[in-house]
Design an enzyme around this catalytic site. Structure first.
Site, short mmCIF file in Angstrom:
data_model
loop_
_atom_site.label_atom_id
_atom_site.label_comp_id
_atom_site.label_asym_id
_atom_site.label_seq_id
_atom_site.Cartn_x
_atom_site.Cartn_y
_atom_site.Cartn_z
N SER A 90 73.54 11.65 37.88
CA SER A 90 73.52 11.16 36.50
C SER A 90 72.99 9.73 36.50
O SER A 90 73.43 8.91 37.32
CB SER A 90 74.92 11.21 35.90
OG SER A 90 74.90 10.76 34.55
N HIS A 104 68.19 8.58 29.82
CA HIS A 104 69.32 9.24 30.48
C HIS A 104 68.82 10.53 31.12
O HIS A 104 68.00 11.26 30.56
CB HIS A 104 70.40 9.56 29.43
CG HIS A 104 71.39 10.60 29.87
ND1 HIS A 104 71.39 11.89 29.36
CD2 HIS A 104 72.42 10.54 30.76
CE1 HIS A 104 72.38 12.57 29.91
NE2 HIS A 104 73.01 11.78 30.77
N ASN A 106 70.63 13.82 33.58
CA ASN A 106 71.77 14.39 34.28
C ASN A 106 71.41 15.79 34.74
O ASN A 106 70.84 16.57 33.98
CB ASN A 106 73.00 14.43 33.38
CG ASN A 106 74.18 15.12 34.04
OD1 ASN A 106 74.49 16.27 33.74
ND2 ASN A 106 74.83 14.41 34.94
N VAL A 107 71.72 16.09 35.99
CA VAL A 107 71.64 17.46 36.51
C VAL A 107 72.93 17.71 37.28
O VAL A 107 73.37 16.87 38.06
CB VAL A 107 70.41 17.69 37.41
CG1 VAL A 107 69.15 17.84 36.56
CG2 VAL A 107 70.21 16.55 38.41
N ARG A 108 73.56 18.85 37.05
CA ARG A 108 74.89 19.07 37.61
C ARG A 108 75.10 20.55 37.93
O ARG A 108 74.44 21.44 37.38
CB ARG A 108 75.96 18.60 36.63
CG ARG A 108 75.88 19.25 35.26
CD ARG A 108 76.81 18.57 34.26
NE ARG A 108 76.72 19.19 32.94
CZ ARG A 108 75.82 18.83 32.02
NH1 ARG A 108 74.95 17.86 32.27
NH2 ARG A 108 75.80 19.44 30.84
N HIS A 173 79.71 10.96 13.29
CA HIS A 173 80.32 9.97 12.41
C HIS A 173 79.29 9.03 11.80
O HIS A 173 79.54 8.41 10.77
CB HIS A 173 81.40 9.18 13.14
CG HIS A 173 80.90 8.40 14.31
ND1 HIS A 173 80.56 9.00 15.50
CD2 HIS A 173 80.69 7.07 14.49
CE1 HIS A 173 80.16 8.07 16.36
NE2 HIS A 173 80.23 6.89 15.77
N GLY A 256 89.76 12.23 36.89
CA GLY A 256 90.19 11.12 37.73
C GLY A 256 89.07 10.51 38.52
O GLY A 256 89.29 9.99 39.62
N ARG A 258 85.88 7.85 39.42
CA ARG A 258 85.86 6.39 39.59
C ARG A 258 85.33 5.75 38.31
O ARG A 258 84.17 5.93 37.94
CB ARG A 258 84.98 6.03 40.78
CG ARG A 258 84.97 4.55 41.10
CD ARG A 258 84.29 4.34 42.45
NE ARG A 258 84.31 2.94 42.85
CZ ARG A 258 83.27 2.11 42.64
NH1 ARG A 258 82.17 2.56 42.06
NH2 ARG A 258 83.35 0.85 43.05
#
Length: 300
Positions: A90, A104, A106-108, A173, A256, A258
């Site tokens: 990311s 931006h 991201n690859v996951r 919003h 959790g 970092r």
């Protein structure tokens, strides 16, 4: 399914992007290796106060645990609470020059273990562009690269993932898009592991060709305090989206992860102004009227 091959690709992608951005900026990235007490860890690569980038974060993470976070199981409620592993790259790049857009990528890849059955797996990712003083040719170039990345995977892939990106990177919003979009996909698990992995690799490999020419065109353009002030104001929208809606940020916090690595995506300088509106006919107003419209930039 070959999770080891995915990990190798993600680590190589991070290294290639960092190497290229180092040459582009002129300042080396810090390398910060971290471990997660609950399992796994990652490598954070960050550059601050560079020649081009005010902040650039290019992160790899590979974490595992006993309970799949809610942010990752929204579309798969039957997997909620299962043991999992998640890995990905990311990045968010915040240039100093307001004429260079934030970007931006991201690859996951995620897996969830179900007792007595094969592990469920899926990919996600995408890339999107967030300009402050935009140019039509830059938006067209970026979207052409996105279209080219998906061209081998069917004529409907780019239009579908482009629409998904427009809908995902939308501040409900504020009732406005975050930027000029790009492509976004999630829960990709069909038709098979090989084609899905190939698609993710193609998206990752098209990032530098999509973004670097824009940086090279705009990074020497003169700017002043007015442009920097508007950039800082619009960066506030980026912060709002990341902290309120972004599934990757929420997954990292819920699992959790970092915190320093998760929040490296935020810009180093940002402002909010009360009920501010751009002057009609100004370059700032043009961003809203001509670019934050979820328009079609290229053909299918």
């Amino acid at each position: 399914m070959d999770a080891a091959a995915v990990r190798r690709f993600f680590l190589g992608l991070q290294e290639r992007i960092v190497e290229h951005l180092t040459l582009l900026d002129g300042k080396p990235f810090l390398r910060d290796v971290w471990e997660r007490p609950e399992g796994g860890g990652g490598i954070t690569r960050v550059l601050e106060e560079g020649g081009v980038f005010e902040r650039a974060g290019v992160n790899f993470s590979h974490v595992h645990g006993e309970h799949l976070p809610q942010a990752a199981s929204a579309a798969r409620p039957g997997l909620a609470g299962r043991s999992f592993q998640a890995m990905g790259v990311s990045l968010v790049l915040h240039p100093r020059n307001p004429y260079v857009p934030t970007v931006h990528l991201n690859v996951r890849f995620l897996t969830a273990e179900t007792p007595g059955a094969a592990a469920a797996w899926w990919f996600g990712g995408g890339m999107d562009l967030t300009p402050y003083y935009p140019f039509v040719e830059d938006a067209v170039h970026f979207h052409r690269a996105c279209r080219d990345a998906l061209a081998p995977f069917g004529a409907d892939a780019y239009p579908r993932y482009k629409k998904w990106c427009d809908e995902y990177f939308y501040l409900k919003h504020r009732r406005e898009p975050r930027g000029v979009g790009g492509i976004f996909f999630d829960d990709l698990g069909e038709p098979a592991f090989g084609p899905c992995f190939d698609l993710v690799k193609s998206v990752g490999e098209h990032f530098l060709p999509a973004y670097v020419p824009i940086v090279e065109r705009r990074s020497d353009r003169p700017y002043g305090e007015r442009e920097r002030a508007f950039q800082a104001y619009r960066r506030g929208r980026y912060v709002e989206f990341n902290l309120v809606y972004d599934r990757g940020t929420l997954f990292g916090l819920q699992s959790g992860g970092r915190v320093e690595s998760i929040l490296v995506s935020l810009p180093p300088q940002v402002t909010w102004r009360y009920d501010w509106q751009p002057e009609p006919g100004s370059p700032e107003a043009k961003l809203y009227s001509d670019f934050l419209t979820a328009r079609e930039w290229v053909g299918p």
